[in-house]
Each structure stands twice: as structure tokens, then as C-alpha cells.
Design a protein around this motif. Structure first.
Motif, PDB file in Angstrom:
ATOM      1  N   THR A  23       0.821  -1.205   0.000  1.00  0.00           N
ATOM      2  CA  THR A  23       0.000   0.000   0.000  1.00  0.00           C
ATOM      3  C   THR A  23       0.857   1.258   0.000  1.00  0.00           C
ATOM      4  O   THR A  23       0.568   2.214  -0.712  1.00  0.00           O
ATOM      5  N   VAL A  78      -8.158  -0.859   0.893  1.00  0.00           N
ATOM      6  CA  VAL A  78      -7.428  -1.378   2.060  1.00  0.00           C
ATOM      7  C   VAL A  78      -8.231  -1.184   3.344  1.00  0.00           C
ATOM      8  O   VAL A  78      -8.339  -2.091   4.159  1.00  0.00           O
ATOM      9  N   ALA A  79      -8.797   0.012   3.505  1.00  0.00           N
ATOM     10  CA  ALA A  79      -9.494   0.345   4.756  1.00  0.00           C
ATOM     11  C   ALA A  79     -10.904  -0.237   4.820  1.00  0.00           C
ATOM     12  O   ALA A  79     -11.429  -0.455   5.907  1.00  0.00           O
ATOM     13  N   ALA A  91      -4.777   0.412   7.375  1.00  0.00           N
ATOM     14  CA  ALA A  91      -6.236   0.403   7.500  1.00  0.00           C
ATOM     15  C   ALA A  91      -6.674   0.701   8.929  1.00  0.00           C
ATOM     16  O   ALA A  91      -7.758   0.328   9.343  1.00  0.00           O
TER      17      ALA A  91
END
Length: 191
Positions: A23, A78-79, A91
Motif C-alpha cells: 500500500t 485497504v481500509a 487500515a
């Protein structure tokens, strides 16, 4: 400096690798920022409509980092949602990733260990990616001032921070469209 083709492959490798390190690399490429800047992004500070997020800058100041739409999409993936709290690259879960752990050699090792194609991408570093972005933006017709603003170079008070961020946002959207545009690669050769 890596070619645009190499940057695209690096971006694909970062997406395949996933996790906080993938990320960090993905956001760094999409926002043309340095890894310590990506690590400094907190979910609750992101203005989701604009992509503006205030992060610490060198010299004890703060600056507005612009997250283009593709980078916001990465963070949302991602979160899981825009309502989270905590560090964006993790996240908001678990221990915060510290900037000292996102050194170039560690990211290169992480990619080599998790994505076999990443081993073939040689000679890249974050400043090289930024130079590749700078050249691509120039070739796409963005002015030197717009490109410098996208890279977070300051004009030392000539324009208000939000105006600089709006200029950076336009240039970074162009950068992300260049990364998505695989027809340029096939039609004119690798750049």
C-alpha cells in the motif's frame, strides 16, 4: 529513472503484494510522494471529496498531500470504508507502520519475496519514480509549475496551500491517467 512501463509494472507488483508495504508503494507511485509521506496519512484526516490530506512536512511544517482518485481508491480498498480511523496504509488496524521501516531496500526485498515479477524491475527508487512522473507530466503538456506543485515542491507563499493542492490534484489525475493508458505503450513504444 524507470520507464513508464517499469512504473506500471511496479504499481502492479505493489497491488499484488498488498499489505502495508504494498500500500505504501502503491500510494507513493499514484501520489508521486515519498514513502514517509504515505505512512503519515491518517484516515480521519483525508478530505475524501478532494483527496486533500494534511501531513507533516520537513522543517516542522505541515503540507497538503493530494491523493488522486486512484490513490483514494487504493486506500478505500485497504481500509474498507471512508469512516475509519488510524493510519491509512495499515487500515487503522494494528500497530502503526513507522517511517523508518519503509526504506527502499526493505520495500524492494518485500516485493522480491512476495511478487516474483518484481525481481525483474531493476534500478527503481522513489526519486526516480518522481522524475519519471515529472517527465511524463511535462510530455502530457503540464507546465513546470503544475508539475513541481504535484511533486510537493513549495512556492514559498506565492499561492495559498489549497490553491496549490488544487493545481497538484489536476496534475496528479493526469499522472494516474498516464499510468492507466496502456494504449500509449502499445501504440508508440514503451516510454
Amino acid at each position: 529513472m524507470p520507464s513508464i512501463t517499469a512504473v506500471r509494472r511496479l504499481l502492479a507488483a505493489a497491488r499484488s503484494a498488498g499489505g502495508p508495504y504494498g500500500t505504501v508503494l502503491e500510494v507513493s507511485i499514484l501520489a508521486l510522494c515519498l514513502p514517509w509521506e504515505a505512512v503519515a496519512i491518517d484516515l480521519e484526516k483525508i478530505e475524501w471529496a478532494t483527496g486533500f490530506v494534511e501531513i507533516p512536512a520537513r522543517g516542522g511544517r505541515n503540507r497538503i498531500l493530494v491523493l488522486p482518485g486512484d490513490a483514494r481508491a487504493t486506500i478505500l480498498r485497504v481500509a474498507g470504508s471512508a469512516s475509519g480511523k488510524g493510519q491509512a496504509v495499515t487500515a487503522g488496524r494494528g500497530k502503526r507502520l513507522e517511517a523508518r521501516y519503509v526504506r527502499l531496500d526493505r520495500l524492494q526485498d518485500y516485493l522480491a519475496d512476495t511478487v516474483s515479477d518484481a525481481i525483474e524491475i531493476e534500478g527503481w527508487n522513489f526519486h526516480g519514480i518522481r522524475v519519471a512522473g515529472e517527465r511524463a507530466l511535462s510530455a502530457a503538456g503540464r507546465s513546470p509549475a503544475e508539475t513541481a506543485t504535484a511533486l510537493g515542491r513549495y512556492d514559498r507563499g506565492v499561492q495559498p496551500p489549497r490553491v496549490r493542492a488544487e493545481i497538484a490534484a489536476m496534475a496528479l489525475e493526469t499522472w494516474c491517467s498516464i499510468l492507466r493508458d496502456t494504449t500509449r505503450q502499445r501504440g508508440r513504444g514503451a516510454s
